[in-house]
Scaffold this active site. Structure first.
Site, PDB file in Angstrom:
ATOM      1  N   LYS A 180      54.660  29.923  37.090  1.00  0.00           N
ATOM      2  CA  LYS A 180      53.986  29.999  35.799  1.00  0.00           C
ATOM      3  C   LYS A 180      53.399  31.404  35.670  1.00  0.00           C
ATOM      4  O   LYS A 180      52.375  31.725  36.271  1.00  0.00           O
ATOM      5  CB  LYS A 180      52.894  28.936  35.704  1.00  0.00           C
ATOM      6  N   SER A 234      41.821  35.911  38.027  1.00  0.00           N
ATOM      7  CA  SER A 234      40.372  36.035  37.960  1.00  0.00           C
ATOM      8  C   SER A 234      39.676  35.107  38.946  1.00  0.00           C
ATOM      9  O   SER A 234      40.219  34.074  39.347  1.00  0.00           O
ATOM     10  CB  SER A 234      39.889  35.713  36.542  1.00  0.00           C
ATOM     11  N   ASN A 235      38.440  35.455  39.271  1.00  0.00           N
ATOM     12  CA  ASN A 235      37.654  34.612  40.172  1.00  0.00           C
ATOM     13  C   ASN A 235      37.341  33.263  39.547  1.00  0.00           C
ATOM     14  O   ASN A 235      37.339  32.238  40.236  1.00  0.00           O
ATOM     15  CB  ASN A 235      36.359  35.331  40.549  1.00  0.00           C
ATOM     16  N   GLY A 238      40.460  31.217  39.796  1.00  0.00           N
ATOM     17  CA  GLY A 238      40.755  31.002  41.210  1.00  0.00           C
ATOM     18  C   GLY A 238      39.890  29.910  41.817  1.00  0.00           C
ATOM     19  O   GLY A 238      40.373  29.065  42.588  1.00  0.00           O
ATOM     20  N   GLU A 255      44.135  35.202  45.468  1.00  0.00           N
ATOM     21  CA  GLU A 255      43.833  36.629  45.476  1.00  0.00           C
ATOM     22  C   GLU A 255      43.183  36.941  44.137  1.00  0.00           C
ATOM     23  O   GLU A 255      43.784  36.734  43.086  1.00  0.00           O
ATOM     24  CB  GLU A 255      45.093  37.471  45.692  1.00  0.00           C
ATOM     25  N   CYS A 289      43.637  44.976  40.503  1.00  0.00           N
ATOM     26  CA  CYS A 289      42.550  44.403  41.301  1.00  0.00           C
ATOM     27  C   CYS A 289      42.086  45.374  42.376  1.00  0.00           C
ATOM     28  O   CYS A 289      40.952  45.280  42.852  1.00  0.00           O
ATOM     29  CB  CYS A 289      42.970  43.069  41.911  1.00  0.00           C
ATOM     30  N   GLN A 336      41.071  42.102  26.289  1.00  0.00           N
ATOM     31  CA  GLN A 336      40.729  43.021  27.373  1.00  0.00           C
ATOM     32  C   GLN A 336      40.150  44.316  26.834  1.00  0.00           C
ATOM     33  O   GLN A 336      39.198  44.880  27.392  1.00  0.00           O
ATOM     34  CB  GLN A 336      41.957  43.300  28.241  1.00  0.00           C
ATOM     35  N   GLU A 390      33.644  43.340  37.839  1.00  0.00           N
ATOM     36  CA  GLU A 390      34.970  43.927  37.647  1.00  0.00           C
ATOM     37  C   GLU A 390      35.219  44.138  36.157  1.00  0.00           C
ATOM     38  O   GLU A 390      35.129  43.203  35.359  1.00  0.00           O
ATOM     39  CB  GLU A 390      36.041  43.013  38.236  1.00  0.00           C
TER      40      GLU A 390
END
Length: 488
Positions: A180, A234-235, A238, A255, A289, A336, A390
């Protein structure tokens, strides 16, 4: 080969066939350098589409895992060969779809080909060890078993390299895959999977389903027949994946973000440090990243470094990545673009000094794209938002320190630990940095953004699930160790 005509429709790839979604709905991919240009349309898939793909992968896994590793490797070599013939087409698609410059896109495509060849060779390498038994009449050894069906969820910033560095090891170790991709890299992902199709992989071994994260991504997390999930992004997402996978008791690999520092000491080669800071922080519009975000400079050489840095940044050519000579392209999408602008405003509000950039580019030729000026702040403290979060954009935060010890302390003062670099000619400083830096990737006299494909890649702290990708380390995630005891 030229990019397919504007407005082409790209289907899902399920069980060796290109098929549309049952929703009969599509997602539009536009060029971030010119939002009036449609790159293509991908499928807005449903859970029914995902279930078909997972079922296909499930049916294919037994015959695929029973092939010799060398046979699976031959398929990957064929994919690499096909991709070599289509490299220009894939690179052009990447540039038009997510904005990085064409030279960068060509380099990433070449890296994808190299990754395929590397993991093709893994099919001939050892998968276990012979271990002495306490029983003199027995043989004891280890081997490795594939997980089964692996869900692969990938981001838009490396739409060729990241899918391949996940899919290739999954396949060589005997798994089947459902991919995906992010919507901003979905057309590029289709081009990559077309290479797998042309190489003649057995039906069901690789499947591609495009669509939203809330439907297809969540569906991969929840699907009872998926035994492992590998994710880059993204965290926030994730952590959702990690929690969902843990609840189901399946293997997961995450990651995620980075807030990567470069330390410039008073004995550094300033020209080298400036060049690496710019390429590490601003290439791909800072959308990596591993991009350099914080620039921690010793006070003795701070002013000289800043002068050289700003002078070079002001000379960069910003524009459409398809145009020759363009050094930096646009942000990937409006969201973004606005996120980066909001961080720039936050930096001003919290007291950082804007040295250069910080605005959208006012150029009639670029008015239809998401173009931002490369931005440099100074007088940045570690507690500021732009020093902690970030940004994923072309923003550098300069931070002045008096000693290496202070620099390392500030470098470690974030939740992330992905990559870090130092510029110094002093061996002891190098050793101290290697020992004390909390990052999964540390580089000496080189930019933070970059890792060779044959070595482990991953972060510390909130940057990963503490697993590693690439190189021999990949088999640690994509397989389980099986211990074998044999007695006649």
């Amino acid at each position: 080969m030229a990019l397919q005509k504007e407005g082409a429709v790209f289907d899902n790839y399920v069980n060796g066939q290109w098929i549309p979604s049952v929703s009969n709905d599509r997602i539009t991919s536009v060029n971030p350098a010119n939002v009036n240009e449609v790159v293509g349309y991908t499928q807005k898939s449903t859970m029914e589409d995902l279930d078909q793909a997972v079922t296909s992968a499930k049916h294919a896994r037994t015959s695929w895992r029973k092939l010799a590793g060398a046979e699976r490797g031959e398929f990957l070599y064929k994919v690499a060969s096909v991709m070599e013939t289509r490299a220009d087409e894939i690179a052009e698609t990447m540039t038009k779809e997510m904005g990085k410059t064409l030279p960068e896109a060509k380099g990433e495509t070449a890296r994808g080909i190299a990754i395929l060849k590397y993991f093709a060779g893994e099919g001939m390498r050892k998968v276990g060890d012979v271990i002495p038994s306490t029983d003199k009449d027995a043989l004891m050894l280890t081997t490795r078993a594939p997980l089964g069906v692996v869900g692969v969820i990938t981001p838009w910033n490396f739409p060729v390299a990241i899918p391949i560095w996940k899919v290739a090891p999954a396949l060589i170790y005997g798994n089947t895959v459902v991919l995906k991709p992010a919507r901003e890299g979905a057309v590029t992902a289709v081009k990559v999977i077309e290479c797998f199709h042309e190489a003649g992989l057995p039906a069901g071994v690789v499947n591609l389903v495009t669509g939203s994260g809330s439907v297809i991504g969540q569906g991969i997390i929840d699907h009872k027949d998926i035994q492992g999930i590998t994710f880059t992004g993204s965290n926030e997402i994730g952590k959702q994946i990690g929690q969902g996978a843990l609840a189901r008791g399946i293997k997961y690999q995450l990651e995620m973000g980075g807030k990567n520092p470069v330390i410039v000491t008073n004995d550094a080669d300033l020209d080298l440090a400036v060049e690496a800071t710019i390429t590490g922080g601003l290439r791909s519009t800072g959308q990596k990243c591993t991009a350099t975000s914080r620039v921690i400079v010793q006070s003795d050489i701070y002013d000289a470094f800043k002068t050289k840095l700003v002078s070079k940044i002001k000379g960069l050519k910003i524009g459409d990545g398809m145009q020759e000579g363009t050094w930096m392209g646009p942000s990937v999408n409006e969201s973004q673009y606005r996120t980066v602008l909001s961080y720039i405003e936050k930096g001003k509000e919290e007291g950082a000094t804007l040295v250069c950039g910080g605005e959208k580019i006012e150029d009639e030729r670029l008015r239809n794209g998401y173009f931002l000026q490369p931005t440099v702040f100074e007088h940045v403290t570690s507690s500021m938002t732009i020093a902690q979060e970030e940004i994923f954009g072309p923003v550098l935060a300069l931070m002045k320190v008096d000693s290496l010890e202070e620099a390392i302390r500030i470098a470690n003062d974030v939740d992330y630990g992905l990559s870090a670099s130092i510029f110094t000619t002093n061996i002891q400083k190098m050793l101290n940095f290697i020992e004390d830096m909390d990052a999964g990737l540390v580089r000496i006299n080189a930019e933070t953004a970059g890792v060779e494909l044959q070595v482990p890649f991953g972060g510390m702290k909130q940057s990963s699930s503490h697993s590693r990708e690439q190189g021999e380390a990949a088999k640690e995630f994509f397989t389980s160790i099986k211990t074998v005891f044999i007695k006649g």
